[in-house]
Design an enzyme around this catalytic site. Structure first.
Site, PDB file in Angstrom:
ATOM      1  CB  CYS A   9      45.509  25.005  43.288  1.00 38.19           C
ATOM      2  SG  CYS A   9      46.184  25.950  41.913  1.00 38.19           S
ATOM      3  CB  CYS A 127      51.997  43.818  33.478  1.00 34.31           C
ATOM      4  SG  CYS A 127      52.754  42.295  32.875  1.00 34.31           S
TER       5      CYS A 127
END
Length: 572
Positions: A9, A127
């Protein structure tokens, strides 16, 4: 019947796995034997073996990306899109079997020409917690590069370490380096390369704009003290320095908290008996891991500001803050004092060339550590210690109204931006209070942080007719992430419909936080979601705590299910 399935995808992760699982389930119901390959540039995947291909009666290729089909020449192949699989997976298999055709060489001709504007890009994403935003930013960068015809490889520096690591050869061949990080990442290997610094949030929300800026604003990297990157100073402020310290402290907090919780298995006061296993566990978790929390927080704040010369003074300042009772507030202050002292010395202190090499390993650590220590002991240590004592006394003795209000605020903050600065600020506040044995705010924070992702999953269940198949599957994934205390599971919904999703989440989270504080819930381990329930006494009282989470989840789910309309879906 033996079949092989290949999915790929645009996002590189979620939708491909969902499509593969749906086809796998439908094939199993028919009694067919299935082998699958879910291609991803971000997460390592297992490719079909030659025997898998040889044994397959036919092959289904479900992809939104170009795929090399040469290995399937001579086999019966059916090609379709990911969305077609998700919306029609039950009927797709019979259609695939009927319409599959033998692949020949003319079907897989590869265009070997290289676009004139092609670029070779390497990137790093990171992060503070190393969970959702790290991988979402990687996916966004991958997608944008593919749209532009660029080659890109992204290294993710997540909670389990660096994945998809960049090799020396790949870095050497790169035309551009993009670093999308909310914490410090090592840049030494990019010496002389064009580097652009940004944040994960910008990479996710404004990917195309950040790519344009990277192409126009990237500047050569020449070391920590001389780099002149245009985005470095403007995007690396107090918040990022703080988050760098929190991200390095977090594993210490989680490990220490869970080990302390294990000691409670033998009884709440069992650790007081010396020589027992409970006492040993408390020594490891509380006596070692928790004592290192503040020095690590302080040290890596200073490291973020001044690089390696700031680490030693930051660690020492944090240890002093801990010993004089200044707590996490003192650790934060010590980190910034040490970092800016070291940075100022690095920039302003001029020495003969023969002594310049001594600056980072001797002179700066010595002077910065001395200054930081004296400032902490004689100037800021005692006032901050007094503030921490007042804060601890307030939290331990606050009335019902104050507790409910604090829970409302913390719960709303946890749901305000789903893993962004406000969310991380609330979480850092709760983690810091663990050092002073204030466990109630952490309980409210984790409970509220679970609500957004759980609520989105609940909404897709309450109003199934308002969500398409792919959104319902995303809702299931979001629910699982919510159970694990990963608020970012709600981001796909918030990105599509923020004006309805975010208020629903904030309302449910605020109510959950207030209820958690009202029932006096306390949480020793600062992560893990409901799986922490498996450890006796890690959460108390369990029943009311779970009820608080369920209440907030239902409120968020019903609120969004009510607000969402079919028109909203069609306009996305």
């Amino acid at each position: 019947m033996n079949i092989a399935i290949v999915t790929a995808c645009q996002s590189g992760v979620a939708t491909g796995f969902i499509a593969a699982n749906l086809l796998n389930k439908a094939s199993t119901n028919l009694g067919w034997k299935v082998t699958t390959e879910c291609q991803s540039d971000i997460i390592a995947h297992s490719a079909l073996s030659q025997s898998d291909i040889t044994d397959a009666d036919f092959i289904i290729v479900a992809s939104d990306n170009p795929i090399d089909l040469q290995r399937f020449i001579g086999k019966r192949v059916y090609q379709t899109s990911i969305n077609n699989v998700i919306s029609n997976f039950n009927d797709l298999l019979n259609s695939a079997y009927s319409n599959a055709h033998v692949l020949c060489e003319d079907d897989v001709q590869i265009d070997e020409s290289t676009p004139d504007n092609s670029k070779n890009i390497v990137a790093i994403t990171a992060c503070p917690t190393g969970v959702a935003h790290t991988f979402m930013a990687a996916e966004a960068l991958e997608n944008e590069a593919k749209k532009r015809g660029y080659f890109i490889k992204v290294e993710t520096r997540g909670s389990v370490g660096a994945k998809n690591k960049l090799s020396t050869e790949e870095v050497a061949a790169a035309d551009l380096v993009i670093v999308a990080a909310d914490i410090d990442v090592p840049l030494d290997r990019f010496e002389g390369k064009n580097v652009y610094l940004t944040q994960t949030g910008a990479a996710v929300k404004r990917t195309s704009e950040e790519f344009d800026r990277a192409l126009s604003e990237a500047a050569p990297y020449h070391g920590a003290n001389t780099v002149q990157l245009k985005t470095s100073e403007e995007k690396k402020g107090i918040y990022q320095h703080l988050m760098n310290g929190v991200s390095h402290m977090l594993p210490m907090v989680v490990a220490g908290g869970l080990i302390i919780a294990l000691s409670f298995v033998f009884g709440i006061q069992a650790f007081e008996e010396k020589g027992t296993l409970a006492a040993s566990l408390m020594d490891i978790g509380g006596g070692a891991a928790f004592k290192l929390m503040i020095p690590v927080l302080s040290g890596f704040i200073a490291f973020s500001i001044a690089d390696r010369p700031g680490l030693a003074p930051g660690l020492v300042g944090g240890m002093l803050a801990s010993s004089i009772g200044a707590g996490f507030l003192g650790g934060i202050a010590a980190g910034f004092i040490a970092g800016y002292c070291a940075k100022l010395l690095a920039q302003k202190l001029s020495l003969p060339q023969s002594m310049e090499a001594l600056k980072p390993i001797l002179i700066i650590p010595f002077i910065a550590t001395l200054l930081t220590g004296l400032i902490m002991i004689y100037i800021v240590g005692e006032p901050i210690s007094s503030v921490m004592s007042l804060l601890t006394d307030f939290l331990n003795n606050m009335g019902t109204e104050s507790a409910i209000f604090l829970g409302l605020v913390l719960g709303g903050m946890m749901c305000f931006d789903l893993g962004g600065p406000v969310n991380k600020t609330a979480y850092a506040f709760g983690v810091g209070l663990l050092t002073s044995q204030s466990y109630a705010p952490m309980a409210a924070i984790m409970a509220a942080g679970m609500v957004p992702a759980l609520g989105m999953g609940a909404a897709t269940f309450f109003a199934k007719h308002k969500f398409d198949d792919s959104e319902r599957e995303a809702g299931k994934a979001s629910f699982v992430l919510g159970l694990c205390f990963i608020s970012e599971g709600a981001i796909p919904f918030a990105a599509k419909d923020p004006m309805r999703v975010l208020p629903s989440c904030i309302l449910g989270g605020a109510v959950t936080g207030a209820l958690s504080m009202l029932c006096g819930a306390k949480l020793v381990a600062p992560h893990g979601g409901l799986f922490v329930l498996l450890i006796p006494n890690a959460i108390s009282p369990i029943g009311l705590y779970v009820l608080s989470i369920i209440t907030g989840t239902v409120i968020t789910g019903i609120c969004y299910a009510t607000l969402k309309t079919r028109k909203t879906l069609s306009n996305i």
